[in-house]
Design a protein around this motif. Structure first.
Motif, mmCIF file in Angstrom:
data_model
loop_
_atom_site.group_PDB
_atom_site.id
_atom_site.type_symbol
_atom_site.label_atom_id
_atom_site.label_comp_id
_atom_site.label_asym_id
_atom_site.label_seq_id
_atom_site.Cartn_x
_atom_site.Cartn_y
_atom_site.Cartn_z
ATOM 1 N N LYS A 127 0.819 -1.208 0.000
ATOM 2 C CA LYS A 127 0.000 0.000 0.000
ATOM 3 C C LYS A 127 0.854 1.260 0.000
ATOM 4 N N GLY A 128 2.179 1.099 0.006
ATOM 5 C CA GLY A 128 3.058 2.250 -0.129
ATOM 6 C C GLY A 128 3.759 2.696 1.123
ATOM 7 N N VAL A 129 3.588 1.979 2.234
ATOM 8 C CA VAL A 129 4.320 2.327 3.449
ATOM 9 C C VAL A 129 5.811 2.122 3.184
ATOM 10 N N PRO A 130 6.639 3.101 3.519
ATOM 11 C CA PRO A 130 8.074 3.024 3.161
ATOM 12 C C PRO A 130 8.849 2.006 3.998
ATOM 13 N N LYS A 131 8.559 0.725 3.761
ATOM 14 C CA LYS A 131 9.311 -0.353 4.394
ATOM 15 C C LYS A 131 9.536 -1.415 3.338
ATOM 16 N N THR A 132 10.782 -1.697 3.008
ATOM 17 C CA THR A 132 11.076 -2.629 1.925
ATOM 18 C C THR A 132 10.881 -4.067 2.377
ATOM 19 N N LEU A 133 10.810 -4.975 1.407
ATOM 20 C CA LEU A 133 10.700 -6.389 1.735
ATOM 21 C C LEU A 133 11.901 -6.864 2.547
ATOM 22 N N ALA A 134 13.055 -6.262 2.291
ATOM 23 C CA ALA A 134 14.265 -6.648 3.022
ATOM 24 C C ALA A 134 14.150 -6.332 4.507
ATOM 25 N N ASP A 135 13.236 -5.431 4.865
ATOM 26 C CA ASP A 135 13.068 -5.031 6.265
ATOM 27 C C ASP A 135 12.000 -5.844 7.000
ATOM 28 N N ILE A 136 11.333 -6.763 6.291
ATOM 29 C CA ILE A 136 10.222 -7.510 6.887
ATOM 30 C C ILE A 136 10.712 -8.882 7.343
ATOM 31 N N SER A 137 10.615 -9.139 8.627
ATOM 32 C CA SER A 137 11.025 -10.440 9.170
ATOM 33 C C SER A 137 9.993 -11.503 8.804
ATOM 34 N N GLY A 138 10.463 -12.754 8.752
ATOM 35 C CA GLY A 138 9.553 -13.873 8.544
ATOM 36 C C GLY A 138 9.202 -14.141 7.096
ATOM 37 N N ILE A 139 10.008 -13.651 6.150
ATOM 38 C CA ILE A 139 9.720 -13.917 4.736
ATOM 39 C C ILE A 139 10.987 -14.360 4.007
ATOM 40 N N THR A 140 10.784 -15.078 2.924
ATOM 41 C CA THR A 140 11.810 -15.338 1.919
ATOM 42 C C THR A 140 11.225 -14.823 0.616
ATOM 43 N N PHE A 141 11.981 -14.003 -0.130
ATOM 44 C CA PHE A 141 11.382 -13.349 -1.299
ATOM 45 C C PHE A 141 12.384 -13.246 -2.446
ATOM 46 N N ARG A 142 11.838 -12.889 -3.596
ATOM 47 C CA ARG A 142 12.634 -12.697 -4.806
ATOM 48 C C ARG A 142 12.767 -11.191 -5.027
ATOM 49 N N ASP A 143 13.990 -10.696 -5.032
ATOM 50 C CA ASP A 143 14.162 -9.249 -5.218
ATOM 51 C C ASP A 143 14.014 -8.855 -6.686
ATOM 52 N N GLU A 144 14.159 -7.568 -6.979
ATOM 53 C CA GLU A 144 13.933 -7.071 -8.340
ATOM 54 C C GLU A 144 14.891 -7.679 -9.347
ATOM 55 N N ALA A 145 16.061 -8.092 -8.897
ATOM 56 C CA ALA A 145 17.039 -8.709 -9.799
ATOM 57 C C ALA A 145 16.817 -10.211 -9.952
ATOM 58 N N GLY A 146 15.829 -10.742 -9.231
ATOM 59 C CA GLY A 146 15.533 -12.171 -9.323
ATOM 60 C C GLY A 146 16.268 -13.019 -8.311
ATOM 61 N N ASN A 147 17.051 -12.377 -7.446
ATOM 62 C CA ASN A 147 17.783 -13.123 -6.420
ATOM 63 C C ASN A 147 16.851 -13.494 -5.260
ATOM 64 N N ILE A 148 17.093 -14.663 -4.695
ATOM 65 C CA ILE A 148 16.265 -15.110 -3.574
ATOM 66 C C ILE A 148 16.916 -14.661 -2.265
ATOM 67 N N VAL A 149 16.141 -13.929 -1.477
ATOM 68 C CA VAL A 149 16.631 -13.380 -0.205
ATOM 69 C C VAL A 149 15.856 -14.021 0.942
ATOM 70 N N GLU A 150 16.572 -14.566 1.903
ATOM 71 C CA GLU A 150 15.928 -15.239 3.028
ATOM 72 C C GLU A 150 16.113 -14.399 4.290
ATOM 73 N N ASN A 151 15.034 -13.749 4.718
ATOM 74 C CA ASN A 151 15.070 -12.929 5.925
ATOM 75 C C ASN A 151 14.960 -13.806 7.175
ATOM 76 N N PRO A 152 15.389 -13.290 8.329
ATOM 77 C CA PRO A 152 15.263 -14.057 9.576
ATOM 78 C C PRO A 152 13.798 -14.333 9.909
ATOM 79 N N TRP A 153 13.586 -15.385 10.677
ATOM 80 C CA TRP A 153 12.233 -15.694 11.150
ATOM 81 C C TRP A 153 11.787 -14.615 12.132
ATOM 82 N N ARG A 154 10.495 -14.434 12.213
ATOM 83 C CA ARG A 154 9.922 -13.437 13.112
ATOM 84 C C ARG A 154 9.731 -14.044 14.510
#
Length: 592
Positions: A127-154
């Motif tokens: 919804k536009g809140v200035p918090k990137t996916l890299a800042d969200i705990s408990g997720i593994t995601f694909r960044d804009e370059a297609g790299n898989i980033v594994e964040n710490p568990w929440r």
């Protein structure tokens, strides 16, 4: 932004508590929709419905029973909605989230573990809140370059902060209601994912009581607690049991998964006071082999389990469902047969013979090489063989499982099977022999009608027991006695006006039957709850059968279908020495 939370359930009567909790926690009802489907629907039908809802973001809840459906949907929907943002969550994807993203390039990310706070942050991010996916705990995601980033568990959350999701009960009509008063588990069973999360926490008791009262006021048929070990905190369990006992509405049933060996005296007394049908217990025994129990890191004292189950049985008011797992370490075919016999002799209402599921992230998966453990590559990841159990053994146990479902768990053959059990060396041997008979005659995995199952069992008795007992002067009366037991079992459950072929002709005299119901219409000696019913109506709602061989002299049994056992739906029965005597009593065979 239109966000859709989708669940694909195992059956229509199931609901997905997870997606409702996620939506309730975010509280953005105008933007977040829920869609529930089942694995019995065609994937194409689900795909079309999802497309019509036009979501911008699709979140799918993943379990072992729906993983393949989810995978197919993800592949296909991305073709027709290439801009769709897809997130997955649930136990099936939480523990190997990196591999999930490698296998499913269409997916943006995975929510790991409990998802309420994670989902809220994801919604705010999109919804536009200035918090990137890299800042969200408990997720593994694909960044804009297609790299898989594994964040710490929440870190785990306060369970009391999760909103109650059942305010609008119309959404859950004809569905099983799932409820949690705790999350986590204090035990470390190696086959279970609950052993990974040791953060056991409980919902505030005042909240729990208000929510239970809501279910009671609405007269919900069944509330199934999803707490992993409901009675691990005794005061918590007792307070809930006291509450439902004191506020019982006479209708609602509550299901609990408990450890029977830690039930204390006060808990057993509370259970003994409950209305028949108010509570039911699921008890995971899994094995009675001490080496197996020790190896799977399970805390279970079978002698304590036995004492508790027998105590609960004595009250004849609580349905008990006991579980076994085939494929555990140190359990071979013979050892499993002993475990089966040990649990069977406790006489639970249900005995589930299950097969090990090797879940990703579990200690069991880590030990697969040490155990010689081979299992299916796709969900449900079921065991194929171990160092102790061959695939031939697995096949035999699968066949025995089918026999247990048909002839024990159905509760349609209770007295016949009990009598047969006296002929065989052990209960396991009986079901093993039944399975062999089914296989020899091409009867396995065939959908048989209820009456046909009785005929098959009678044929089994004729062919196997007659041959085994020739030296004991076997005669036709032996078969006829079993025929009478089958007839008794049949009418105990079925108010059938078309008589099954195996039962032969009813020996009850027509004139005596007519006189009995004529007298009942006037005096109500036996059918005391039938006020307002005439003799024809009473006859339609009951059945009278004459038995000759079950005891020394003939007698009659009156089956009352208006009044049934709350635990297994069996008819109330009254024994009559003759159809014209003045006194009757409940037939002793109907006791548990």
């Amino acid at each position: 932004m239109r966000i859709l939370l989708a669940a694909i359930n195992a059956k229509y009567i199931h609901s997905n508590l997870a997606v409702y909790s996620l939506k309730a926690y975010v509280r953005a009802e105008e933007e977040i929709q829920i869609a529930e489907y089942t694995i019995n629907q065609q994937v194409n039908d689900i795909l079309m419905d999802l497309y019509k809802k036009k979501p911008d973001m699709l979140c799918l809840s993943c379990y072992i029973w729906n993983r393949m459906y989810v995978q197919e949907i993800v592949h296909e929907i991305k073709k027709i909605m290439p801009q769709l943002i897809i997130w997955l969550g649930g136990p099936e994807v939480s523990y190997d989230s990196k591999r999930v993203l490698e296998e499913l390039p269409e997916v943006t990310g995975v929510m790991k573990g409990e998802g309420e706070e994670t989902f809220l942050e994801l919604v705010r991010h999109y919804k536009g809140v200035p918090k990137t996916l890299a800042d969200i705990s408990g997720i593994t995601f694909r960044d804009e370059a297609g790299n898989i980033v594994e964040n710490p568990w929440r870190p785990v959350m306060d369970l009391s902060l999760v909103p109650f999701v059942y305010e609008d009960m119309e959404k859950f009509e004809h569905k099983i209601i799932y409820y949690e008063s705790s999350r986590g588990c204090p035990f470390s069973c190696s086959y279970c994912l609950s052993s990974v999360d040791k953060s056991l926490r409980f919902r505030d008791m005042e909240l729990v009581k208000r929510e239970l009262q809501f279910f009671l006021d609405k007269k919900v048929p069944q509330v199934k607690f999803v707490d992993r070990t409901f009675n691990c905190k005794h005061e918590h369990a007792k307070e809930i049991w006291r509450y439902i006992l004191e506020h019982d509405n006479g209708v609602t049933n509550f299901h609990f998964e408990v450890s029977a060996d830690i039930l204390d005296e006060e808990e057993l007394e509370l259970l003994g006071e409950m209305r028949p049908g108010l509570a039911q217990l699921e008890i995971g025994v899994q094995s009675t082999n001490p080496d197996t129990i020790r190896e799977i890191k399970r805390t279970m004292r079978f002698e304590k389990v036995s004492d508790a189950v027998r105590r609960v049985n004595e009250s004849e008011n609580v349905h008990q469902h006991l579980d076994l797992i085939a494929g555990l370490p140190h359990e071979d075919y013979k050892s499993f047969g002993k475990s089966f016999d040990d649990v069977y002799k406790l006489e639970p209402e249900q005995l589930q013979l299950g097969f090990l599921k090797v879940l990703k992230g579990s200690y069991m998966e880590e030990q697969k090489e040490a155990y010689g453990l081979l299992y299916q590559s796709t969900p449900p990841y079921e065991v194929l063989r171990t160092k102790w159990l061959s695939y031939d053994d697995i096949i035999r146990l699968k066949q025995i499982e089918e026999m247990v479902e048909v002839y024990y768990n159905s509760r349609q053959f209770t007295h016949t099977i009990a009598a047969l059990g006296e002929v065989f060396d052990s209960p396991f041997a009986l079901y093993e022999k039944l399975a062999g008979y089914y296989e020899k005659n091409g009867l396995l995995s065939v959908s048989h009608g209820r009456a046909v199952r009785y005929e098959i069992l009678l044929d089994f008795i004729k062919q196997y027991l007659e041959g085994q007992c020739r030296e004991q002067a076997w005669d036709a009366k032996h078969v006829e006695k079993y025929r009478e037991l089958l007839t008794y079992d049949f009418y105990l459950r079925e108010n059938a006006k078309n008589r099954p072929a195996f039962a032969k002709e009813n020996r009850a005299e027509k004139e005596a039957l007519q006189e009995f119901y004529r007298t009942e219409e006037e005096e109500r000696k036996y059918l005391k709850t039938y006020d307002g019913y005439d003799k024809r109506q009473m006859r339609k709602m009951t059945h009278i059968e004459k038995f000759i061989l079950l005891e020394e002299k003939p007698f009659y049994v009156l089956f009352d279908y208006k009044n049934r056992n709350a635990l297994d739906h069996r008819a109330w029965t009254i024994r009559l020495e003759t159809l014209l005597q003045n006194e009757g009593k409940r037939y002793k065979m109907d006791s548990k």
